[in-house]
Write an enzyme that holds these catalytic residues in place. Sequence first.
Site, mmCIF file in Angstrom:
data_model
loop_
_atom_site.group_PDB
_atom_site.id
_atom_site.type_symbol
_atom_site.label_atom_id
_atom_site.label_comp_id
_atom_site.label_asym_id
_atom_site.label_seq_id
_atom_site.Cartn_x
_atom_site.Cartn_y
_atom_site.Cartn_z
ATOM 1 C CB SER A 1 -0.838 -0.023 1.282
ATOM 2 O OG SER A 1 -1.373 1.244 1.561
ATOM 3 C CE1 TYR B 1 -4.467 -2.208 4.981
ATOM 4 C CE2 TYR B 1 -3.227 -0.184 4.633
ATOM 5 C CZ TYR B 1 -3.959 -1.240 4.132
ATOM 6 O OH TYR B 1 -4.189 -1.333 2.781
ATOM 7 C CE LYS C 1 -1.675 -3.609 3.053
ATOM 8 N NZ LYS C 1 -1.910 -4.868 2.327
HETATM 9 P P1 NAD Z 1 -11.633 -6.262 -0.122
HETATM 10 O O1 NAD Z 1 -12.168 -6.127 1.255
HETATM 11 O O2 NAD Z 1 -12.464 -5.832 -1.281
HETATM 12 O O3 NAD Z 1 -11.152 -7.769 -0.376
HETATM 13 C C1 NAD Z 1 -10.408 -8.465 0.568
HETATM 14 C C2 NAD Z 1 -10.633 -9.937 0.356
HETATM 15 O O4 NAD Z 1 -9.762 -10.637 1.264
HETATM 16 C C3 NAD Z 1 -12.062 -10.390 0.661
HETATM 17 O O5 NAD Z 1 -12.542 -11.214 -0.392
HETATM 18 C C4 NAD Z 1 -11.910 -11.182 1.954
HETATM 19 O O6 NAD Z 1 -12.856 -12.260 2.081
HETATM 20 C C5 NAD Z 1 -10.491 -11.713 1.825
HETATM 21 N N1 NAD Z 1 -9.897 -12.045 3.117
HETATM 22 C C6 NAD Z 1 -9.847 -11.269 4.216
HETATM 23 N N2 NAD Z 1 -9.251 -11.935 5.211
HETATM 24 C C7 NAD Z 1 -8.897 -13.143 4.733
HETATM 25 C C8 NAD Z 1 -8.249 -14.270 5.285
HETATM 26 N N3 NAD Z 1 -7.849 -14.284 6.563
HETATM 27 N N4 NAD Z 1 -8.060 -15.363 4.511
HETATM 28 C C9 NAD Z 1 -8.483 -15.366 3.221
HETATM 29 N N5 NAD Z 1 -9.109 -14.333 2.652
HETATM 30 C C10 NAD Z 1 -9.315 -13.225 3.390
HETATM 31 O O7 NAD Z 1 -10.247 -5.460 -0.080
HETATM 32 P P2 NAD Z 1 -9.349 -4.776 -1.217
HETATM 33 O O8 NAD Z 1 -9.506 -3.319 -1.082
HETATM 34 O O9 NAD Z 1 -9.538 -5.414 -2.523
HETATM 35 O O10 NAD Z 1 -7.902 -5.104 -0.630
HETATM 36 C C11 NAD Z 1 -7.064 -6.113 -1.151
HETATM 37 C C12 NAD Z 1 -5.644 -5.795 -0.717
HETATM 38 O O11 NAD Z 1 -5.248 -4.526 -1.236
HETATM 39 C C13 NAD Z 1 -5.454 -5.705 0.803
HETATM 40 O O12 NAD Z 1 -4.232 -6.295 1.167
HETATM 41 C C14 NAD Z 1 -5.423 -4.225 1.049
HETATM 42 O O13 NAD Z 1 -4.720 -3.874 2.212
HETATM 43 C C15 NAD Z 1 -4.710 -3.744 -0.202
HETATM 44 N N6 NAD Z 1 -4.902 -2.343 -0.506
HETATM 45 C C16 NAD Z 1 -6.149 -1.837 -0.676
HETATM 46 C C17 NAD Z 1 -6.294 -0.490 -0.940
HETATM 47 C C18 NAD Z 1 -7.639 0.132 -1.117
HETATM 48 O O14 NAD Z 1 -7.709 1.366 -1.100
HETATM 49 N N7 NAD Z 1 -8.704 -0.634 -1.303
HETATM 50 C C19 NAD Z 1 -5.173 0.347 -1.032
HETATM 51 C C20 NAD Z 1 -3.916 -0.210 -0.852
HETATM 52 C C21 NAD Z 1 -3.788 -1.559 -0.588
#
Ligand code: NAD
Length: 267
Positions: free
Chosen positions: A149, A162, A166
Amino acid sequence: MATHPAQDRLNGKVAVITGAASGIGKQIALLFAEQGAKVVILDMDKDAATQVAEEIERKGGSAMGVAANVTDEEQVDSAFAETVATFGRIDVMIANAGSQHVEPIHKLSFENWKKVTDIQLDGSFLCTRAAFRQMMKQDDGGCLIYMGSAHSHEASAMKSPYVTAKHGLLGLCRTMAKEGAQYGIRSNVICPGYVKTPLVEKQIPDQAREHNMTEEEVVEKVFLKETVDQTFTTVEDVAETALYLVTFPSTALTGQSIMVSHGWYMQ
Ligand code: NAD
């Protein structure tokens, strides 16, 4: 977002993507399948994982949903064993599953700290080890990607677990670049800015409460404040970055983190 004229850039590749039942991971799964990869949707949400796999199959791709919690050693090892039993190999592992918790440190419970750090750090370790063992045996290279991130490089108040997790992924990625080199295994981190997914939608009211702002103010003054153009990153932007990393034609690109954040944090 432009689509790729060539639809076969990942033919013959098997990719395991954690947290691929939603948001960023789902878009990576859809793009990789479109490019010919066999895709494993590894997610703790079994129904949603199955639905994504079915969506890919309906479009003519090849995919399998596997229910597993990335923090559970047995479930992770058996999910990777099932992948090899079904698709024969593993070329790409994307440790993408993650969660967020917004609270200042003095209110933060140990349980909520661990919920966030366990998924990102323990989960990434378990999935890395399982993928690495298989890639070593294949002796044919491989690609590890961690979903970091902008918070792999920057901090924000009220996100201590977080931000810590990260940042930690950079250490795991760099170590894997060194350990993987002799097998041709590359390791990199993608660092997105804010992307409108369920993970972010859920935070807006929490952040508004903690910052004493309206939800609109949170988007403008917190989420997009440091971008060069006050724009959200998209799931497509992140998926394209993952495709770029996987299809990079040599082992030169390893041990790095790539910002996809509209200029929020410039390395
Ligand atoms: P999201 O909530 O849409 O999807 C997350 C998925 O992870 C879900 O399907 C959930 O069921 C699954 N999950 C959660 N815990 C789990 C576990 N213990 N075992 C297996 N599956 C699990 O989230 P997203 O926004 O798509 O985020 C995905 C990644 O991207 C994350 O690592 C997040 O930190 C990172 N990220 C997101 C953003 C953002 O702004 N959305 C920005 C930077 C980084």
